[in-house]
Design a protein around this motif. Structure first.
Motif: not given
Length: 461
Positions: A429-448
């Protein structure tokens, strides 16, 4: 919606895959043999597999430091290729050699004097004292041999990256295939003691890897120098160490954020494993199984990142900014769609692969659950990887530092550290939360990327 912006015609995909497929094939074979290597070591025992996994994480830091140190010059190489400037390519390759030598010497000093301490950082979790002592011994033995292969690996990286940036992707692929086959054969002989050879276990695995690296280096370097008519930049490469001061300053300015990014990012990956390791050696073993299989299925989006860097860099060097923007969008979409497909295939076999290891039922179950999480979220790193290389192709290396490395240290690691140290949540479950946090990074990357601030030509016209 203008679908042509995200999907190209047959000619576009043909040119893209001409660069990407050889990289994919080389990575596929390399990672497949690494998988077999991993399984062979896993047959020896869980402690041995865990110790090799720890050392390979440390070597991974060196590999990415080397990649980051030479990548800054690689941006200039790709744009010099777009201009047809052979002297410029020669200068950038000299710079890579200097940086690679410096990083390799530093790595040898760190591993030589601090290897035991670094390995010990991963052995402070819930493990039997005897297992920890054995893991340290196996890890030290493995690391001492692997250090011999750092220099040939450095040379191979410099030459192969320059060849790829010039459009020559087949030779590095062939050399990689030969190297991994040598590695595989020697693993079988030296790990288990076949054909009259001594049974060396993890030390045998290290020897096999080092021999294969020397073989790959010999092939790549000798081919490049023998084909001077094709690789004109190699003529006079070693006749002088000169690099124009302005170009050196520019490469350092663009390359330093990349070096720091890859160094701190790989350090972050090591830190994440260390966070997970407090749950015991079984978690390290399960993480090792997960990462080994993940590397097989990640080859498409990893290769696409390199392809974005090369093709978009060449278009920017030629002053074709609109074409570069369209190409980046199309390759990003292609990478994400492929990762969705490969992720589903990986998920379908998540509980099958761990059965190949000679380890405990607990490790097999845990590994299967980690594989499932990785597979279902694979499209997230596929997008961020393509975004990273898009930004980097235009020389926005400081921006990529904050986008990539800064994000991991500020978001991923604090989440992993807090959940591992201050909660009793299952490690999956810890691993799932850490991996899912990449979603915010995707949003930032799309904007840039959408803003187009990376559309720059960084070499002189």
């Amino acid at each position: 919606m203008n679908w042509s912006k995200y999907f190209g015609d047959r000619k576009f995909y043909r040119s893209m895959l001409t660069v990407a497929i050889p990289i994919m094939v080389q990575n596929a074979i390399t990672n497949f043999v690494a998988l077999l290597d991993n399984i062979m070591v896993g047959q020896v025992g869980t402690v041995q597999m865990s110790s090799v996994s720890i050392v390979n994480q440390l070597i991974f830091v060196y590999n990415l430091c080397l990649f980051g140190g030479t990548s800054g010059a690689g941006i200039f190489t790709a744009q010099f290729v777009g201009k047809g400037d052979q002297q410029g390519i020669r200068y950038t390759m000299r710079f890579k050699l200097w940086i690679g030598a410096l990083i390799s010497v530093l790595a040898l000093l760190i591993f030589g004097f601090g290897g035991s301490f670094l390995i010990g950082l991963y052995l402070k979790g819930q493990a039997e004292a005897g297992d920890a002592v054995r893991a340290l011994q196996y890890g030290r033995s493995y690391l001492s041999v692997m250090m011999v292969g750092l220099i040939p690996f450095c040379l191979t990286n410099v030459y192969a990256s320059t060849l790829r940036e010039n459009g020559e992707t087949m030779l590095p692929m062939k050399a990689g295939i030969i190297a991994v086959l040598i590695n595989l054969c020697l693993n079988y002989i030296l790990i288990f003691g076949h054909f009259g050879a001594p049974e060396l276990g993890v030390t045998g695995a290290a020897i096999a890897t080092v021999v294969s690296r020397f073989a790959e280096c010999l092939i790549v370097v000798s081919w490049t120098h023998r084909h001077r008519e094709k690789n004109r930049y190699i003529v006079g490469l070693y006749q002088s160490a000169r690099i124009p001061a302005k170009l050196t300053r520019d490469m350092i300015a663009k390359g330093t954020p990349l070096l720091l990014n890859e160094t701190l990012w790989s350090g972050a990956m090591a830190m994440l494993l260390q966070c997970y390791s407090i749950r015991g050696l079984s978690v390290i073993a399960a993480m090792n199984i997960n990462s080994t299989l993940s590397n097989i299925f990640n080859i498409v989006f990893i290769a696409m990142g390199n392809t974005v860097s090369i093709l978009v860099g060449q278009l920017l060097g030629a002053g074709k900014t609109e074409e570069a923007k369209t190409a980046a969008s199309r390759m990003t979409v292609f990478s994400v769609l492929c990762s969705l497909a490969t992720g589903l295939v990986m998920a379908a076999f998540h509980d099958v692969f761990p059965q190949f290891y000679n380890t405990t039922p607990e490790v097999r179950t845990l590994a299967g659950e980690l594989i499932l999480v990785t597979a279902l979220l694979m499209f997230l790193p596929a997008f961020t990887n393509a975004t990273y290389f898009t930004l980097r192709s235009g020389g926005k290396t400081l921006l990529t530092f904050f986008f990539d490395c800064f994000y991991v240290w500020v978001v991923n690691i604090p989440i992993a550290y807090c959940l591992c140290h201050f909660t009793d949540l299952p490690v999956v479950l810890v691993y799932l939360v850490v991996q899912a946090s990449e979603l915010l990074k995707c949003i930032i990357g799309f904007v840039l990327v959408k803003k187009g601030i990376w559309l720059n030509t960084i070499v002189d016209n």
